[in-house]
Design a protein around this motif. Structure first.
Motif, PDB file in Angstrom:
ATOM      1  N   LEU A  28       1.128  -1.090  -0.089  1.00  0.00           N
ATOM      2  CA  LEU A  28       0.073   0.226  -0.160  1.00  0.00           C
ATOM      3  C   LEU A  28       0.890   1.288  -0.084  1.00  0.00           C
ATOM      4  O   LEU A  28       1.895   1.263   0.574  1.00  0.00           O
ATOM      5  CB  LEU A  28      -0.860   0.070   1.227  1.00  0.00           C
ATOM      6  CG  LEU A  28      -2.130  -1.003   1.227  1.00  0.00           C
ATOM      7  CD1 LEU A  28      -2.765  -1.015   2.634  1.00  0.00           C
ATOM      8  CD2 LEU A  28      -2.996  -0.783   0.258  1.00  0.00           C
ATOM      9  N   PRO A  29       0.423   2.398  -0.639  1.00  0.00           N
ATOM     10  CA  PRO A  29       1.113   3.711  -0.600  1.00  0.00           C
ATOM     11  C   PRO A  29       1.026   4.338   0.870  1.00  0.00           C
ATOM     12  O   PRO A  29       0.149   3.970   1.483  1.00  0.00           O
ATOM     13  CB  PRO A  29       0.480   4.490  -1.671  1.00  0.00           C
ATOM     14  CG  PRO A  29      -0.734   3.946  -1.698  1.00  0.00           C
ATOM     15  CD  PRO A  29      -0.788   2.440  -1.528  1.00  0.00           C
ATOM     16  N   THR A  30       1.826   5.032   1.264  1.00  0.00           N
ATOM     17  CA  THR A  30       1.860   5.798   2.301  1.00  0.00           C
ATOM     18  C   THR A  30       2.070   7.378   2.220  1.00  0.00           C
ATOM     19  O   THR A  30       2.428   7.884   1.042  1.00  0.00           O
ATOM     20  CB  THR A  30       3.088   5.386   3.417  1.00  0.00           C
ATOM     21  OG1 THR A  30       4.376   5.962   2.738  1.00  0.00           O
ATOM     22  CG2 THR A  30       2.942   3.895   3.468  1.00  0.00           C
ATOM     23  N   PRO A  31       1.924   7.995   3.218  1.00  0.00           N
ATOM     24  CA  PRO A  31       2.109   9.694   3.063  1.00  0.00           C
ATOM     25  C   PRO A  31       3.670  10.035   3.004  1.00  0.00           C
ATOM     26  O   PRO A  31       3.879  11.191   2.592  1.00  0.00           O
ATOM     27  CB  PRO A  31       1.495  10.182   4.445  1.00  0.00           C
ATOM     28  CG  PRO A  31       0.651   9.381   4.975  1.00  0.00           C
ATOM     29  CD  PRO A  31       0.957   7.991   4.503  1.00  0.00           C
ATOM     30  N   CYS A  32       4.301   9.041   3.008  1.00  0.00           N
ATOM     31  CA  CYS A  32       5.770   9.173   2.554  1.00  0.00           C
ATOM     32  C   CYS A  32       6.014   8.878   1.334  1.00  0.00           C
ATOM     33  O   CYS A  32       6.182   7.643   0.854  1.00  0.00           O
ATOM     34  CB  CYS A  32       6.662   8.285   3.572  1.00  0.00           C
ATOM     35  SG  CYS A  32       6.667   8.615   5.338  1.00  0.00           S
ATOM     36  N   ALA A  33       6.238  10.085   0.388  1.00  0.00           N
ATOM     37  CA  ALA A  33       6.257   9.859  -0.741  1.00  0.00           C
ATOM     38  C   ALA A  33       7.381   8.912  -1.387  1.00  0.00           C
ATOM     39  O   ALA A  33       8.346   8.837  -1.004  1.00  0.00           O
ATOM     40  CB  ALA A  33       6.736  11.026  -1.530  1.00  0.00           C
ATOM     41  N   GLY A  34       6.696   7.839  -2.137  1.00  0.00           N
ATOM     42  CA  GLY A  34       7.673   6.957  -2.906  1.00  0.00           C
ATOM     43  C   GLY A  34       7.723   5.591  -1.879  1.00  0.00           C
ATOM     44  O   GLY A  34       8.426   4.474  -2.150  1.00  0.00           O
ATOM     45  N   TRP A  35       7.284   5.635  -0.732  1.00  0.00           N
ATOM     46  CA  TRP A  35       7.452   4.573   0.320  1.00  0.00           C
ATOM     47  C   TRP A  35       6.023   3.720   0.383  1.00  0.00           C
ATOM     48  O   TRP A  35       5.230   4.218   0.592  1.00  0.00           O
ATOM     49  CB  TRP A  35       7.757   5.046   1.392  1.00  0.00           C
ATOM     50  CG  TRP A  35       9.086   5.703   1.728  1.00  0.00           C
ATOM     51  CD1 TRP A  35      10.263   5.928   0.837  1.00  0.00           C
ATOM     52  CD2 TRP A  35      10.049   5.669   2.921  1.00  0.00           C
ATOM     53  NE1 TRP A  35      11.382   6.398   1.328  1.00  0.00           N
ATOM     54  CE2 TRP A  35      11.375   5.988   2.767  1.00  0.00           C
ATOM     55  CE3 TRP A  35       9.687   5.526   4.528  1.00  0.00           C
ATOM     56  CZ2 TRP A  35      12.154   6.292   3.585  1.00  0.00           C
ATOM     57  CZ3 TRP A  35      10.810   5.550   5.345  1.00  0.00           C
ATOM     58  CH2 TRP A  35      11.914   6.002   5.185  1.00  0.00           C
ATOM     59  N   THR A  36       6.382   2.392   0.226  1.00  0.00           N
ATOM     60  CA  THR A  36       5.305   1.334   0.575  1.00  0.00           C
ATOM     61  C   THR A  36       5.139   1.380   2.021  1.00  0.00           C
ATOM     62  O   THR A  36       5.965   1.774   2.659  1.00  0.00           O
ATOM     63  CB  THR A  36       5.292   0.075   0.062  1.00  0.00           C
ATOM     64  OG1 THR A  36       6.572  -0.457   0.238  1.00  0.00           O
ATOM     65  CG2 THR A  36       5.609   0.225  -1.735  1.00  0.00           C
ATOM     66  N   LEU A  37       4.088   0.546   2.250  1.00  0.00           N
ATOM     67  CA  LEU A  37       3.792   0.447   3.888  1.00  0.00           C
ATOM     68  C   LEU A  37       4.982  -0.503   4.401  1.00  0.00           C
ATOM     69  O   LEU A  37       5.389  -0.481   5.191  1.00  0.00           O
ATOM     70  CB  LEU A  37       2.652  -0.186   4.164  1.00  0.00           C
ATOM     71  CG  LEU A  37       1.805  -0.652   5.548  1.00  0.00           C
ATOM     72  CD1 LEU A  37       2.244   0.906   6.273  1.00  0.00           C
ATOM     73  CD2 LEU A  37       0.400  -1.044   5.399  1.00  0.00           C
ATOM     74  N   GLY A  38       5.392  -1.407   3.366  1.00  0.00           N
ATOM     75  CA  GLY A  38       6.399  -2.208   3.839  1.00  0.00           C
ATOM     76  C   GLY A  38       7.542  -1.791   4.030  1.00  0.00           C
ATOM     77  O   GLY A  38       8.580  -2.148   4.926  1.00  0.00           O
ATOM     78  N   ARG A  39       7.992  -0.570   3.384  1.00  0.00           N
ATOM     79  CA  ARG A  39       9.188   0.083   3.397  1.00  0.00           C
ATOM     80  C   ARG A  39       9.301   0.968   4.601  1.00  0.00           C
ATOM     81  O   ARG A  39      10.108   1.052   5.351  1.00  0.00           O
ATOM     82  CB  ARG A  39       9.622   1.001   1.973  1.00  0.00           C
ATOM     83  CG  ARG A  39      10.487   2.115   2.149  1.00  0.00           C
ATOM     84  CD  ARG A  39      11.838   1.613   2.321  1.00  0.00           C
ATOM     85  NE  ARG A  39      13.086   2.542   2.658  1.00  0.00           N
ATOM     86  CZ  ARG A  39      13.617   3.227   1.970  1.00  0.00           C
ATOM     87  NH1 ARG A  39      13.193   3.573   0.711  1.00  0.00           N
ATOM     88  NH2 ARG A  39      14.336   4.187   2.167  1.00  0.00           N
ATOM     89  N   LEU A  40       7.920   1.599   5.008  1.00  0.00           N
ATOM     90  CA  LEU A  40       7.915   2.349   6.100  1.00  0.00           C
ATOM     91  C   LEU A  40       7.923   1.485   7.552  1.00  0.00           C
ATOM     92  O   LEU A  40       8.785   2.099   8.277  1.00  0.00           O
ATOM     93  CB  LEU A  40       6.553   2.949   5.887  1.00  0.00           C
ATOM     94  CG  LEU A  40       6.085   3.887   7.546  1.00  0.00           C
ATOM     95  CD1 LEU A  40       6.907   5.122   7.486  1.00  0.00           C
ATOM     96  CD2 LEU A  40       4.638   4.220   6.998  1.00  0.00           C
ATOM     97  N   LEU A  41       7.518   0.502   7.332  1.00  0.00           N
ATOM     98  CA  LEU A  41       7.591  -0.416   8.729  1.00  0.00           C
ATOM     99  C   LEU A  41       9.083  -0.944   8.697  1.00  0.00           C
ATOM    100  O   LEU A  41       9.396  -1.107   9.771  1.00  0.00           O
ATOM    101  CB  LEU A  41       6.641  -1.366   8.604  1.00  0.00           C
ATOM    102  CG  LEU A  41       5.254  -1.217   8.728  1.00  0.00           C
ATOM    103  CD1 LEU A  41       4.234  -2.351   8.640  1.00  0.00           C
ATOM    104  CD2 LEU A  41       5.059  -0.491  10.403  1.00  0.00           C
ATOM    105  N   ALA A  42       9.847  -1.300   7.686  1.00  0.00           N
ATOM    106  CA  ALA A  42      11.247  -1.786   7.796  1.00  0.00           C
ATOM    107  C   ALA A  42      12.025  -0.570   8.351  1.00  0.00           C
ATOM    108  O   ALA A  42      12.896  -0.905   9.001  1.00  0.00           O
ATOM    109  CB  ALA A  42      11.526  -2.153   6.322  1.00  0.00           C
TER     110      ALA A  42
END
Length: 210
Positions: A28-42
């Motif tokens: 899923l996309p997140t408010p962090c531009a270009g970051w998926t939910l997986g990238r954000l949690l990592a």
């Protein structure tokens, strides 16, 4: 130390949000531009581990702050790293230890109280990022705003984040300060969570569809 209690509370509230993340939602996309939910949690789990290492006395080793491998249990990875961090902060408090934070400014030593404030901000804002990606940020916002000391701490730390042009924009951790309801610029009246988001350049009205 009151800030450690507030920090632990922030982690628990964020963990309750992350508990709803299933492996099939990590794209899923997140408010962090270009970051998926997986990238954000990592990133979030990696930050927990980095702060924990710093609280145990680690020096300027950026490898300790690397994004984490989540495996098949992102919520479990988040909670385990959060528990590790709470324990490490408690140990640092007992030892009177300051923390070397390589990602703040050019790197340097910070008092535990200040480091915990940085991490509280990171935790609640990324918790909101996760909740917004899942389409339901209002629960976290309400929980934080119901805890007045926690909400006040969130805004207080957000106000201290440098906001000069060289500190904000593409490639930086935060964008230009904005109005909670819309355009970039000065921050007007709003609830404390929306005010903190706007101070950091986040759009409090962000949705996955946007």
């Amino acid at each position: 130390m009151k800030v450690l209690e507030l920090h632990a509370r922030s982690l628990e509230l964020a963990a309750e949000v992350v508990d709803a993340v299933r492996p099939d939602r990590l794209a899923l996309p997140t408010p962090c531009a270009g970051w998926t939910l997986g990238r954000l949690l990592a990133h979030a789990v990696g930050q927990h581990r980095g702060f924990a290492a710093a609280a145990r006395g680690a020096g300027p080793d950026l490898a300790l702050w690397a994004d984490a491998e989540l495996g098949g249990d992102p919520a479990g990875a988040f909670r385990r790293s959060a528990d590790e961090l709470v324990a490490a902060f408690a140990g640092a408090a007992s030892a009177g230890r300051e923390l070397w934070l390589p990602e703040i400014r050019a790197g340097g030593t910070f008092p535990l109280r200040q480091a915990a404030g940085f991490q509280l901000l990171d935790t609640l804002v990324h918790g909101w990022d996760v909740a917004a990606a899942l389409g339901a940020p209002s629960g976290l916002v309400a929980a934080v705003e119901a805890d007045r000391p926690l909400a006040a701490a969130l805004v207080a730390v957000a106000e201290l984040v440098p906001a000069e042009p060289q500190d904000r924009g593409p490639g930086r951790a935060f964008r230009e300060r904005r109005e909670p309801g819309g355009s970039a610029g000065s921050v007007g009246s709003a609830g404390p969570f929306d005010r903190a988001l706007a101070l950091l350049g986040r759009d409090p009205g962000w949705t996955p569809a946007a």
